[in-house]
Scaffold this motif. Structure first.
Motif, PDB file in Angstrom:
ATOM      1  N   GLY A  25       0.810  -1.215   0.000  1.00 65.24           N
ATOM      2  CA  GLY A  25       0.000   0.000   0.000  1.00 65.24           C
ATOM      3  C   GLY A  25       0.836   1.254   0.000  1.00 65.24           C
ATOM      4  N   ALA A  26       2.045   1.169   0.596  1.00 72.80           N
ATOM      5  CA  ALA A  26       2.929   2.329   0.614  1.00 72.80           C
ATOM      6  C   ALA A  26       3.392   2.713  -0.777  1.00 72.80           C
ATOM      7  CB  ALA A  26       4.129   2.057   1.518  1.00 72.80           C
ATOM      8  N   ASP A  27       3.262   1.796  -1.742  1.00 78.16           N
ATOM      9  CA  ASP A  27       3.605   2.135  -3.125  1.00 78.16           C
ATOM     10  C   ASP A  27       2.705   3.235  -3.679  1.00 78.16           C
ATOM     11  OD1 ASP A  27       5.679   0.307  -3.390  1.00 78.16           O
ATOM     12  OD2 ASP A  27       4.341  -1.315  -4.023  1.00 78.16           O
ATOM     13  N   GLN A  28       1.557   3.433  -3.029  1.00 78.76           N
ATOM     14  CA  GLN A  28       0.582   4.393  -3.542  1.00 78.76           C
ATOM     15  C   GLN A  28       0.736   5.791  -2.954  1.00 78.76           C
ATOM     16  OE1 GLN A  28      -3.530   2.801  -3.711  1.00 78.76           O
ATOM     17  NE2 GLN A  28      -2.684   0.798  -3.148  1.00 78.76           N
ATOM     18  N   VAL A  29       1.663   5.981  -2.026  1.00 77.03           N
ATOM     19  CA  VAL A  29       1.819   7.314  -1.439  1.00 77.03           C
ATOM     20  C   VAL A  29       2.373   8.265  -2.490  1.00 77.03           C
ATOM     21  CG1 VAL A  29       2.204   6.340   0.851  1.00 77.03           C
ATOM     22  CG2 VAL A  29       4.160   6.899  -0.599  1.00 77.03           C
ATOM     23  N   SER A  30       2.149   9.540  -2.296  1.00 82.38           N
ATOM     24  CA  SER A  30       2.646  10.527  -3.258  1.00 82.38           C
ATOM     25  C   SER A  30       4.165  10.583  -3.238  1.00 82.38           C
ATOM     26  CB  SER A  30       2.085  11.912  -2.922  1.00 82.38           C
ATOM     27  OG  SER A  30       2.636  12.390  -1.707  1.00 82.38           O
ATOM     28  N   GLY A  31       4.741  11.007  -4.347  1.00 90.61           N
ATOM     29  CA  GLY A  31       6.188  11.121  -4.425  1.00 90.61           C
ATOM     30  C   GLY A  31       6.748  12.054  -3.378  1.00 90.61           C
ATOM     31  N   GLN A  32       6.013  13.125  -3.072  1.00 90.73           N
ATOM     32  CA  GLN A  32       6.478  14.093  -2.076  1.00 90.73           C
ATOM     33  C   GLN A  32       6.531  13.471  -0.690  1.00 90.73           C
ATOM     34  OE1 GLN A  32       4.198  17.705  -1.952  1.00 90.73           O
ATOM     35  NE2 GLN A  32       5.357  18.553  -0.233  1.00 90.73           N
ATOM     36  N   ASP A  33       5.483  12.687  -0.332  1.00 93.39           N
ATOM     37  CA  ASP A  33       5.469  12.037   0.978  1.00 93.39           C
ATOM     38  C   ASP A  33       6.595  11.016   1.091  1.00 93.39           C
ATOM     39  OD1 ASP A  33       3.286  13.503   1.755  1.00 93.39           O
ATOM     40  OD2 ASP A  33       1.823  11.937   1.296  1.00 93.39           O
ATOM     41  N   PHE A  34       6.832  10.278   0.007  1.00 90.05           N
ATOM     42  CA  PHE A  34       7.899   9.277   0.018  1.00 90.05           C
ATOM     43  C   PHE A  34       9.261   9.942   0.194  1.00 90.05           C
ATOM     44  CE2 PHE A  34      11.007   6.555  -2.170  1.00 90.05           C
ATOM     45  CZ  PHE A  34      10.790   5.353  -1.513  1.00 90.05           C
ATOM     46  N   VAL A  35       9.491  11.028  -0.525  1.00 91.66           N
ATOM     47  CA  VAL A  35      10.760  11.741  -0.417  1.00 91.66           C
ATOM     48  C   VAL A  35      10.927  12.343   0.977  1.00 91.66           C
ATOM     49  CG1 VAL A  35      12.053  13.751  -1.226  1.00 91.66           C
ATOM     50  CG2 VAL A  35      10.963  12.227  -2.879  1.00 91.66           C
ATOM     51  N   SER A  36       9.859  12.932   1.513  1.00 92.38           N
ATOM     52  CA  SER A  36       9.932  13.541   2.850  1.00 92.38           C
ATOM     53  C   SER A  36      10.285  12.505   3.907  1.00 92.38           C
ATOM     54  CB  SER A  36       8.603  14.205   3.194  1.00 92.38           C
ATOM     55  OG  SER A  36       8.320  15.266   2.307  1.00 92.38           O
ATOM     56  N   ALA A  37       9.657  11.324   3.800  1.00 95.42           N
ATOM     57  CA  ALA A  37       9.940  10.262   4.763  1.00 95.42           C
ATOM     58  C   ALA A  37      11.402   9.835   4.673  1.00 95.42           C
ATOM     59  CB  ALA A  37       9.023   9.071   4.508  1.00 95.42           C
ATOM     60  N   ASN A  38      11.905   9.675   3.467  1.00 90.63           N
ATOM     61  CA  ASN A  38      13.293   9.256   3.295  1.00 90.63           C
ATOM     62  C   ASN A  38      14.273  10.317   3.784  1.00 90.63           C
ATOM     63  OD1 ASN A  38      13.952   6.563   1.693  1.00 90.63           O
ATOM     64  ND2 ASN A  38      11.974   7.322   0.964  1.00 90.63           N
TER      65      ASN A  38
END
Length: 280
Positions: A25-38
């Motif tokens: 399901g985490a594959d569906q998060v927005s690119g911005q959220d994924f980058v922020s988390a990383n």
């Protein structure tokens, strides 16, 4: 909490299937959220951990308490050693379901352990009158790291829960050691209203996220959803449930230890170790 999360999530097909669905399901998060988390997670390095540990020790030494420095820094170091030992050598992850690229063992989460032990150590070493200010700035960061590890697909929910258990255990051991040495005293000063408001806000957030996570996961189980079968809707629900539950349990952990030290402080170096102690 450590044993329960490990046995239910790692050693049952249902637990593994649910957490793998959350990672899908985490594959569906927005690119911005994924980058922020990383970005947030990559900021936690051996260098930053050493700097935070040094900060904790320095605050204690400024208070002229070597034993407090040992308790605070030791809490961080011991908890990380336990976490890495458990993850790398002691707790295996059996392959009970098709992991589809998520078979790696990651229990418990080292990043979550770091976040919580840092704030627990700061609760120990920061003087009581300044503790509320510290919590205002540090609590949001510590609360979010576990959820970030799920968004970035670095960890599962059970990994964050296991890390919280390790952090709480080590924090309680440090508190017990200080109390046994007669260093814990009752704070008799005024009540800080801003601190009360902050605690109530964290309580509200904790209750809300735990309820949301329970509903999201409960809906899937009540409908008999097979989480081992990929499904965009239920995978995303599993991810959202894992994220908010991680946030909620982090809040519960922080509130528990903060509450343990409510109106408690470490005696100044000039005071008699046996005076007005709360180790009774």
């Amino acid at each position: 909490m450590l044993a329960g999360s490990y046995l239910l999530a790692v050693w049952t097909p249902q637990g593994q299937a649910l957490e793998n669905a959350a990672l899908r399901g985490a594959d569906q998060v927005s690119g911005q959220d994924f980058v922020s988390a990383n970005v947030e997670l990559h900021a936690i390095t051996m260098v930053s951990l050493a700097a935070l540990t040094l900060l904790v020790a320095t605050i204690a030494l400024v208070r002229r308490r070597v034993d407090l420095a040992v308790a605070g820094a030791g809490l961080i170091v011991l908890s990380q050693a336990i976490t890495q030992l458990l993850k790398r050598f002691i707790l295996p992850r059996p392959e009970l379901v098709d992991a589809a690229g998520h078979a790696h063992n990651s229990f418990p989460s080292g990043h979550t352990t770091i976040a919580l032990t840092v704030i627990f150590a700061l609760i120990l070493v920061v003087p009581y009158r300044m503790r509320g200010i510290m919590m205002f700035f540090a609590a949001p960061w510590a609360l979010s790291i576990g959820a970030y590890t799920i968004t970035a697909q670095w960890h599962r929910f059970s990994d964050t829960l296991g890390a919280m258990a390790v952090a709480l255990l080590c924090a309680c051991l440090s508190s017990w050691w200080l109390a046994r040495r007669g260093r814990v005293v009752r704070y008799r000063g005024r009540t800080f209203r801003g601190r009360v408001i902050l605690a109530v806000l964290i309580m509200g957030l904790t209750a809300l996220t735990l309820a949301m996570g329970g509903l999201l996961w409960g809906a899937g189980f009540s409908r008999g959803i097979d989480f081992s079968a990929p499904d965009e809707v239920w995978d995303y629900n599993a991810y959202l449930g894992a994220s908010v539950l991680s946030l909620g349990f982090a809040g519960l952990s922080i509130l528990s230890f903060w509450g343990l030290w409510h109106r408690r402080d470490v005696a100044p170096a000039a005071r008699s170790a046996g005076a007005d102690t709360d180790s009774r």
